[in-house]
Design an enzyme around this catalytic site. Structure first.
Site, PDB file in Angstrom:
ATOM      1  N   CYS A 125       0.843  -1.188   0.000  1.00 59.38           N
ATOM      2  CA  CYS A 125       0.000   0.000   0.000  1.00 59.38           C
ATOM      3  C   CYS A 125       0.886   1.248   0.000  1.00 59.38           C
ATOM      4  O   CYS A 125       1.816   1.331   0.825  1.00 59.38           O
ATOM      5  CB  CYS A 125      -0.817  -0.050   1.286  1.00 59.38           C
ATOM      6  SG  CYS A 125      -2.294   0.854   1.211  1.00 59.38           S
ATOM      7  N   CYS A 155      -2.319  -0.766   9.157  1.00 57.41           N
ATOM      8  CA  CYS A 155      -1.354  -1.861   9.090  1.00 57.41           C
ATOM      9  C   CYS A 155      -0.045  -1.415   9.723  1.00 57.41           C
ATOM     10  O   CYS A 155       0.370  -0.289   9.549  1.00 57.41           O
ATOM     11  CB  CYS A 155      -1.076  -2.250   7.640  1.00 57.41           C
ATOM     12  SG  CYS A 155      -2.489  -2.931   6.776  1.00 57.41           S
ATOM     13  N   GLN A 195     -16.533 -12.239  11.444  1.00 54.87           N
ATOM     14  CA  GLN A 195     -15.084 -12.287  11.257  1.00 54.87           C
ATOM     15  C   GLN A 195     -14.695 -11.632   9.932  1.00 54.87           C
ATOM     16  O   GLN A 195     -15.375 -11.817   8.921  1.00 54.87           O
ATOM     17  CB  GLN A 195     -14.584 -13.737  11.290  1.00 54.87           C
ATOM     18  CG  GLN A 195     -14.751 -14.422  12.640  1.00 54.87           C
ATOM     19  CD  GLN A 195     -13.766 -13.913  13.699  1.00 54.87           C
ATOM     20  OE1 GLN A 195     -12.966 -13.003  13.468  1.00 54.87           O
ATOM     21  NE2 GLN A 195     -13.842 -14.497  14.881  1.00 54.87           N
ATOM     22  N   TYR A 214     -20.210 -15.058  23.835  1.00 55.11           N
ATOM     23  CA  TYR A 214     -19.778 -14.012  22.893  1.00 55.11           C
ATOM     24  C   TYR A 214     -20.032 -14.555  21.479  1.00 55.11           C
ATOM     25  O   TYR A 214     -19.133 -14.572  20.641  1.00 55.11           O
ATOM     26  CB  TYR A 214     -18.298 -13.667  23.060  1.00 55.11           C
ATOM     27  CG  TYR A 214     -17.869 -13.314  24.467  1.00 55.11           C
ATOM     28  CD1 TYR A 214     -17.888 -11.986  24.903  1.00 55.11           C
ATOM     29  CD2 TYR A 214     -17.435 -14.296  25.362  1.00 55.11           C
ATOM     30  CE1 TYR A 214     -17.473 -11.653  26.187  1.00 55.11           C
ATOM     31  CE2 TYR A 214     -17.023 -13.974  26.643  1.00 55.11           C
ATOM     32  CZ  TYR A 214     -17.040 -12.657  27.053  1.00 55.11           C
ATOM     33  OH  TYR A 214     -16.623 -12.335  28.313  1.00 55.11           O
ATOM     34  N   GLU A 273     -24.871 -13.420  23.723  1.00 54.12           N
ATOM     35  CA  GLU A 273     -24.256 -12.292  23.013  1.00 54.12           C
ATOM     36  C   GLU A 273     -24.953 -11.006  23.453  1.00 54.12           C
ATOM     37  O   GLU A 273     -26.155 -10.992  23.699  1.00 54.12           O
ATOM     38  CB  GLU A 273     -24.430 -12.558  21.500  1.00 54.12           C
ATOM     39  CG  GLU A 273     -24.401 -11.370  20.585  1.00 54.12           C
ATOM     40  CD  GLU A 273     -23.045 -10.684  20.518  1.00 54.12           C
ATOM     41  OE1 GLU A 273     -22.008 -11.370  20.476  1.00 54.12           O
ATOM     42  OE2 GLU A 273     -23.043  -9.432  20.523  1.00 54.12           O
ATOM     43  N   CYS A 275      -8.641 -12.873  20.332  1.00 50.23           N
ATOM     44  CA  CYS A 275      -8.013 -11.961  19.364  1.00 50.23           C
ATOM     45  C   CYS A 275      -6.969 -11.088  20.053  1.00 50.23           C
ATOM     46  O   CYS A 275      -6.518 -10.104  19.481  1.00 50.23           O
ATOM     47  CB  CYS A 275      -9.058 -11.128  18.634  1.00 50.23           C
ATOM     48  SG  CYS A 275     -10.142 -10.212  19.722  1.00 50.23           S
TER      49      CYS A 275
HETATM   50  N1  SAH Z   1     -18.074 -15.794  18.112  1.00 51.50           N
HETATM   51  C1  SAH Z   1     -18.497 -14.778  17.190  1.00 51.50           C
HETATM   52  C2  SAH Z   1     -18.309 -13.353  17.699  1.00 51.50           C
HETATM   53  C3  SAH Z   1     -16.981 -13.021  18.321  1.00 51.50           C
HETATM   54  S1  SAH Z   1     -16.635 -11.309  18.526  1.00 51.50           S
HETATM   55  C4  SAH Z   1     -17.837 -14.959  15.857  1.00 51.50           C
HETATM   56  O1  SAH Z   1     -16.817 -15.621  15.736  1.00 51.50           O
HETATM   57  O2  SAH Z   1     -18.357 -14.431  14.870  1.00 51.50           O
HETATM   58  C5  SAH Z   1     -17.079 -10.977  20.161  1.00 51.50           C
HETATM   59  C6  SAH Z   1     -18.553 -10.778  20.370  1.00 51.50           C
HETATM   60  O3  SAH Z   1     -18.761 -10.544  21.765  1.00 51.50           O
HETATM   61  C7  SAH Z   1     -19.175  -9.601  19.658  1.00 51.50           C
HETATM   62  O4  SAH Z   1     -20.273 -10.048  18.927  1.00 51.50           O
HETATM   63  C8  SAH Z   1     -19.618  -8.659  20.788  1.00 51.50           C
HETATM   64  O5  SAH Z   1     -20.800  -7.955  20.487  1.00 51.50           O
HETATM   65  C9  SAH Z   1     -19.825  -9.625  21.924  1.00 51.50           C
HETATM   66  N2  SAH Z   1     -19.709  -9.116  23.313  1.00 51.50           N
HETATM   67  C10 SAH Z   1     -18.934  -8.117  23.774  1.00 51.50           C
HETATM   68  N3  SAH Z   1     -19.021  -8.031  25.109  1.00 51.50           N
HETATM   69  C11 SAH Z   1     -19.868  -9.014  25.520  1.00 51.50           C
HETATM   70  C12 SAH Z   1     -20.338  -9.460  26.807  1.00 51.50           C
HETATM   71  N4  SAH Z   1     -19.947  -8.851  27.915  1.00 51.50           N
HETATM   72  N5  SAH Z   1     -21.166 -10.514  26.849  1.00 51.50           N
HETATM   73  C13 SAH Z   1     -21.564 -11.141  25.698  1.00 51.50           C
HETATM   74  N6  SAH Z   1     -21.157 -10.760  24.470  1.00 51.50           N
HETATM   75  C14 SAH Z   1     -20.315  -9.715  24.369  1.00 51.50           C
END
Ligand code: SAH
Length: 489
Positions: A80, A89, A307, A336, A357, A444
């Protein structure tokens, strides 16, 4: 307390030459001059560089890269043109194999230094990072968020923030994002200029357009555009000057199937507000993920997490499924869970899955996704994972008890996939007390992962295996899937 300048061996502006012997967790090159440490953005391991001191402290300084005198064998030309200025990045000047090595070390170091695990233990359980197949990955991201603002001359611009600031670097084409995004952003920027639609001004809380969110379903080709606006509701459904003309222009760019506005008046760094209105097309886009031969389709709302690297998501989830090692009899919690992406794969191999979630739209998506894929053994609950209690009653939300999430039976397997800040201590306690056979931790952020693993291992779990996965090439970020097993008592 501020230190006296005389405490530092060098002063601002001093010029030094150094070899880069290591790289910090944020991708900065690290050099040493007579024991004094220098942190140098954009220098890569193996370089010999000339730098000027910017911020001297007693034992270390931040320095500016003035010249690469001898480039590292791992140095490459960034894909880039704005890689150095743009904060998106941090590793574009490093070859892809060297980026993977950097991430593998980052995870290893975090587990040893923060997690307190022995080197021998980590070296026996840490698997090689799963990198992308390309020798130089580009165009891998399905989502981008472009802030709108003004340059020094007051011209309306869109781009990305520079590192550690909110100065916008104009970006014509983000090389890690889908190729269509450039035309979409240009169409919106052009429309804003034509009609003098002001970008948001953080300092004064004025102006209208804050961010442009674009997301593409890589497997379906569907593209969503969401304009995040600093305003409230509209009575007639018009949120922007000549809205229909803009919609026409967006449609002309190709595969846009959903255009929405999200309303956010809060003067914070949180990008999206709570309210979203579709102004053209569908409310959601669709995509699919494939794990060990099984494909599941998903609908995704603007506010739902999904993702960003589809090719690597398939690999990450395959690893999570392998670690869950389900036989068909298990009760699984997927915490989550977002739009139920992992939950639905788990449901194909378990007796029952409960997904939790915090974002209501994501749970709405998750319920649709279960139905659309003919999966009937997954239950989705809106709330905070740390608010879970186990109590004999129907699983659901307990409105009489501060909206706690009631689970009526203990889990056999728990999957967690928290944001960068990791799991709340209350949740870790709930998990360890509910005593599942296995915990699969998808992370992550290696630092918070290591912190949480330490607590779980002190509470009776054993770290069995960890596999980093490169979801974010050219950035310092690293995903990791981890298997914890309950210790034999
Ligand atoms: N497992 C999913 C999302 C992971 S990202 C995937 O792989 O697609 C993390 C997620 O946690 C997000 O959707 C966010 O909105 C949620 N999140 C953040 N804080 C939270 C909490 N305290 N309790 C439940 N979910 C939460």
């Amino acid at each position: 307390m501020s230190k006296k300048k005389s405490d530092t061996p060098y002063k601002k502006g001093d010029i030094l030459t150094t070899d880069i012997i290591d790289m910090g967790i944020n991708g900065e090159g690290i050099g040493k001059v007579e024991g004094y440490t220098l942190f140098i953005k954009d220098a890569v391991i193996g370089d010999r560089v000339r730098v000027s001191i910017m911020k001297p402290e007693r034992n270390y300084a931040y320095a500016h890269l003035d010249e690469v005198i001898v480039p590292s064998k791992d140095r490459v030309t960034p894909v880039c043109p704005v890689a150095r200025a743009c904060g998106g990045c941090q590793l574009q000047a490093l070859s892809y194999p060297a980026q993977l090595k950097f991430k593998q070390e980052k995870v290893r170091n975090a587990l040893i230094r923060i997690g307190g695990f022995s080197e021998d233990h980590i070296d026996s359980i840490l698997k090689p990072i799963m990198g992308m197949d390309e020798t130089l990955p580009t165009r891998y991201r399905n989502k981008a968020q472009f802030p709108a603002g003004r340059d020094k001359e007051g011209r309306i611009i869109t781009g990305f923030y520079a590192g550690h600031s909110h100065n916008i670097i104009p970006v014509d084409d983000c090389m890690i994002s889908a190729p269509e995004y450039s035309g979409i952003v240009k169409a919106i920027e052009g429309h804003m200029r034509n009609y003098d639609i002001s970008p948001y001004d953080e300092a004064h809380g004025t102006g209208l357009v804050r961010h442009i969110l674009i997301r593409k379903g890589f497997k379906t080709g569907e593209i969503m555009v969401c304009l995040i606006l600093n305003r409230g509701e509209s009575r007639d459904g018009n949120y922007l000057t000549s809205q229909n003309e803009l919609i026409e222009k967006l449609r002309e760019t190709g595969n846009v199937t959903s255009v929405s506005v999200n309303l956010n008046r809060a003067n914070t760094n949180v990008i999206m507000g709570d309210v979203t209105h579709t102004i053209w097309g569908e409310d959601v886009i669709h995509d699919s993920i494939e794990v060990v031969g099984r494909s599941i389709t998903y609908r995704i709302s603007p506010r739902s997490f999904y993702q960003v690297n589809p090719a690597q998501t398939d690999r990450l989830y395959s690893k999570a499924m392998e670690y869950a090692s389900l036989t068909g009899n298990e009760t699984v919690w997927d915490l989550y869970c977002g739009t139920g992406t992992i939950s639905l794969f788990l449901a194909t191999a378990a007796a029952k899955v409960y997904g939790v979630e915090i974002i209501p739209e994501a749970i709405e998506d998750a319920k649709h996704n279960a139905e659309d894929n003919g999966i009937d053994n997954a239950t989705f609950l809106v709330g905070k994972a740390e608010d879970i209690v186990i109590r004999p009653s129907d699983s659901g939300i307990d409105n009489e008890d501060n909206g706690r999430i009631v689970m009526n039976e203990r889990p056999d397997v728990v999957v967690v996939d928290p944001p960068r800040k990791g799991c709340d201590p209350a949740l870790i306690e709930t998990i360890t007390e509910s005593s599942p056979e296995r915990v699969v931790y998808v992370s992550c952020d290696p630092a918070t992962l290591a912190r949480d693993l330490k607590i779980m291992c002190e509470a009776g779990y054993e770290l069995k295996e960890a596999t980093p996965c490169d979801l974010f090439p050219h950035t310092v970020h690293c995903e990791c899937a981890v298997l914890l097993q309950k210790q034999e008592s």
